[in-house]
Enzyme design. Structure first.
Site, PDB file in Angstrom:
ATOM      1  N   ARG A  64       0.833  -1.212   0.000  1.00 40.32           N
ATOM      2  CA  ARG A  64       0.000   0.000   0.000  1.00 40.32           C
ATOM      3  C   ARG A  64       0.867   1.262   0.000  1.00 40.32           C
ATOM      4  NH1 ARG A  64      -1.848   2.265   4.447  1.00 40.32           N
ATOM      5  NH2 ARG A  64      -1.942   0.287   5.558  1.00 40.32           N
ATOM      6  N   TYR A  90     -16.539  17.730 -15.653  1.00 42.52           N
ATOM      7  CA  TYR A  90     -16.897  16.319 -15.505  1.00 42.52           C
ATOM      8  C   TYR A  90     -17.867  16.144 -14.334  1.00 42.52           C
ATOM      9  CZ  TYR A  90     -16.338  11.292 -15.177  1.00 42.52           C
ATOM     10  OH  TYR A  90     -16.580   9.947 -15.142  1.00 42.52           O
ATOM     11  N   ASP A 124      -7.819  19.688 -14.862  1.00 45.04           N
ATOM     12  CA  ASP A 124      -8.185  18.346 -15.328  1.00 45.04           C
ATOM     13  C   ASP A 124      -7.814  18.272 -16.800  1.00 45.04           C
ATOM     14  OD1 ASP A 124      -9.414  16.045 -16.275  1.00 45.04           O
ATOM     15  OD2 ASP A 124     -11.149  16.221 -14.947  1.00 45.04           O
ATOM     16  N   LYS A 164      -8.855   6.953 -19.741  1.00 44.65           N
ATOM     17  CA  LYS A 164      -9.135   7.461 -21.082  1.00 44.65           C
ATOM     18  C   LYS A 164      -7.893   7.272 -21.965  1.00 44.65           C
ATOM     19  CE  LYS A 164     -12.830   8.467 -18.847  1.00 44.65           C
ATOM     20  NZ  LYS A 164     -13.081   9.712 -18.159  1.00 44.65           N
TER      21      LYS A 164
HETATM   22  C1  LIG Z   1     -13.421  10.040 -16.688  1.00 39.72           C
HETATM   23  C2  LIG Z   1     -13.074  11.382 -16.184  1.00 39.72           C
HETATM   24  C3  LIG Z   1     -12.812  11.616 -14.830  1.00 39.72           C
HETATM   25  C4  LIG Z   1     -12.924  10.531 -13.792  1.00 39.72           C
HETATM   26  O1  LIG Z   1     -12.023   9.486 -14.013  1.00 39.72           O
HETATM   27  P1  LIG Z   1     -12.277   7.951 -13.600  1.00 39.72           P
HETATM   28  O2  LIG Z   1     -11.045   7.272 -14.060  1.00 39.72           O
HETATM   29  O3  LIG Z   1     -13.529   7.501 -14.292  1.00 39.72           O
HETATM   30  O4  LIG Z   1     -12.444   7.928 -12.113  1.00 39.72           O
HETATM   31  C5  LIG Z   1     -12.459  12.906 -14.447  1.00 39.72           C
HETATM   32  N1  LIG Z   1     -12.394  13.921 -15.344  1.00 39.72           N
HETATM   33  C6  LIG Z   1     -12.652  13.724 -16.644  1.00 39.72           C
HETATM   34  C7  LIG Z   1     -12.563  14.882 -17.589  1.00 39.72           C
HETATM   35  C8  LIG Z   1     -13.012  12.465 -17.104  1.00 39.72           C
HETATM   36  O5  LIG Z   1     -13.297  12.292 -18.397  1.00 39.72           O
END
Ligand SMILES: *Cc1c(COP(=O)(O)O)cnc(C)c1O
Length: 376
Positions: free
Chosen positions: A52, A104, A174, A199
Site C-alpha cells: 500500500r 466532468y 483536469d 481514457k
Molecule cells: C473520466 C473522467 C474523470 C474521472 O475518471 P475515472 O477514471 O472515471 O475515475 C475525471 N475527469 C474527466 C474529464 C473524465 O473524463
C-alpha cells in the site's frame, strides 16, 4: 536514463519510464505483485516495504508520467481518486473552491456533496467566457477543465492560472481530454495536472486509473501520504498495462485526432446536424485559445441532432461507433449525453469519441447512420 526532453512525442512515449538497458532484462519489467516485500531492520532502509506504500511497477509508470508532464507524478486507483486526493485534504470549512459548472459530472457531485456539506463554499462558473475571473476572491483552489466535458469549451489556461495565483489560490487542471501530449498545464503554471488514465493514457477501454502531476515536490509528498492513508492505490497489473499503452499514445492520438477533425468537418457540412463543437475547427469559438495552448485538439467531438429520438436512431444505426460512455480509447464510441441528466444540454446532444479506425470507414458509417436517422 536517456534525456528525452528534446525528442519528438513518439520517441518520448516509447521510452518513457523504461529502466536502463541490462542484458537479460526486459524492456519494461512485468508487474510486481506483493503485499509485504522482504525488508529487515529499519523499514526506511528498504525501497519497498508494503504494497500500500509503494510498488516498483508504480514507480516506473510514475517516472513515465513525470517525463511527459514535466513534474513529479503520483498514480491513483481512478481519475476520481486523483481528484479527491487534490481536493479533500486541502479544503476545510470556510475555504472556497471555484470549479466549472460544466466540468466532468462526478467532480461537481463531489464538490456539491461532500465538500459543500463540510462547509466548503463551492462556486460553479461556466468555462466559456471569463466568468471564472470574477469568482476568484478568497479562493483556495481553482479547478479548471479544458477543453471542458462534454461541451468542449476552452479556458485560457495561462491567464486564468496567473489571475488565480494572484488571488492566492492553488490551481488544478483536469487535463484528461487533452493529455500531456496535447497540453502541458504545469508548464503553463498550474500546481496540479490531473487526468483520468482510464481514457487516452491507457487508451484501450479496459481499465480504470488516474494520476496527478505536480511542480512542487511538497505537493507530491502530500499526495503520496494521502494515497497511503486512504488506500486509494492502483493495482500493479492495471499500472503495467497502462505503462505498456503509453508507448503508443502518440500514434493513437495522431490517428484519433485526425479522425475527430474529419468527423467534425463532415458534421459541420450537414443540414441535419447543429452546434458542432471541436476546438480544432477554425470556426469553433475555442479555436483561437486552443491553438495557443494545445498542440493537438483531442479526440472528442460534440454535436446536436433534432431531438432524443433522432439521436437514439443515429446511435442505433452506427455500425462502427459503439454506444457507450467514456472516451479516449482505440474504439470509436458515442452517447446521447443527456441520458445522464447531469449536464445542461439539449436532448439531442451527442458526445462522440473518435478512435483509431480508418477515417474513411468512420465517415461513411456516420454519414449512413445520419441518413438513416433522418429517414425514420
Ligand atoms: C473520466 C473522467 C474523470 C474521472 O475518471 P475515472 O477514471 O472515471 O475515475 C475525471 N475527469 C474527466 C474529464 C473524465 O473524463
Amino acid at each position: 536514463m536517456t534525456d528525452l526532453r528534446r525528442r519528438g512525442d513518439g520517441t518520448r512515449v516509447v521510452h518513457a519510464g523504461l529502466p536502463d538497458a541490462v542484458d537479460g532484462q526486459p524492456f519494461l519489467p512485468g508487474p510486481t505483485f506483493a503485499a509485504p516485500f522482504h525488508a529487515s531492520g529499519d523499514p526506511l532502509d528498504s525501497p519497498y516495504v508494503y504494497g500500500r506504500y509503494d510498488n516498483p511497477t508504480w514507480s516506473a509508470y510514475e517516472q513515465a508520467l513525470a517525463e511527459l508532464e514535466g513534474g513529479r507524478a503520483v498514480a491513483f486507483a481512478s481519475g476520481m481518486a486523483a481528484v479527491a486526493a487534490i481536493l479533500l485534504p486541502r479544503l476545510r470549512p470556510g475555504d472556497v473552491l471555484v470549479a466549472p459548472s460544466d466540468c466532468y459530472m462526478s467532480v461537481r457531485t463531489l464538490a456539491r456533496g461532500h465538500l459543500a456539506e463540510r462547509g466548503v463554499e463551492v462556486r460553479l462558473v461556466p468555462t466559456a467566457g471569463d466568468a471564472v475571473l470574477g469568482a476568484l476572491e478568497g479562493a483556495r483552489i481553482v479547478w479548471i477543465e479544458s477543453p471542458s466535458n462534454p461541451r468542449l469549451d476552452v479556458a485560457d489556461l495561462e491567464r486564468t492560472i496567473d489571475r488565480a495565483h494572484a488571488a492566492g489560490a492553488l490551481v488544478a487542471v483536469d487535463n484528461t481530454l487533452a493529455t500531456p501530449l496535447g497540453q502541458q498545464p504545469l508548464a503553463l503554471g498550474a500546481d496540479f495536472s490531473m487526468a483520468s488514465d482510464s481514457k487516452h493514457v491507457s487508451g484501450h477501454g479496459d481499465l480504470i486509473l488516474g494520476h496527478v502531476a505536480v511542480r512542487d515536490p511538497a505537493h507530491a509528498d502530500e499526495l503520496l501520504a494521502w494515497r497511503i492513508e486512504t488506500g486509494a492505490i492502483p493495482g500493479p497489473f492495471e499500472i503495467w498495462l497502462a505503462h505498456r499503452s503509453i508507448a503508443t499514445l502518440d500514434v493513437r492520438l495522431e490517428r484519433a485526432c485526425a479522425n475527430a477533425l474529419a468527423i467534425a468537418e463532415l458534421l459541420g457540412a450537414r443540414d441535419d446536424v447543429t452546434a458542432v463543437r471541436y476546438p480544432g475547427l477554425p470556426s469553433d469559438p475555442g479555436y483561437p485559445v486552443a491553438t495557443r495552448q494545445m498542440s493537438r485538439f483531442g479526440t472528442v467531438v460534440s454535436f446536436e441532432l433534432a431531438g432524443e429520438q433522432t439521436a437514439n436512431e443515429f446511435l442505433a444505426a452506427c455500425e462502427l461507433i459503439a454506444e457507450a460512455t467514456s472516451f479516449g480509447g482505440v474504439h470509436s464510441s458515442a452517447e446521447r449525453r443527456a441520458r445522464w441528466k447531469a449536464d445542461d444540454i439539449a436532448p439531442g446532444f451527442i458526445r462522440l469519441s473518435a478512435g483509431c479506425e480508418n477515417t474513411d470507414d468512420l465517415l461513411a458509417d456516420i454519414a449512413a447512420a445520419l441518413d438513416r436517422a433522418a429517414a425514420v
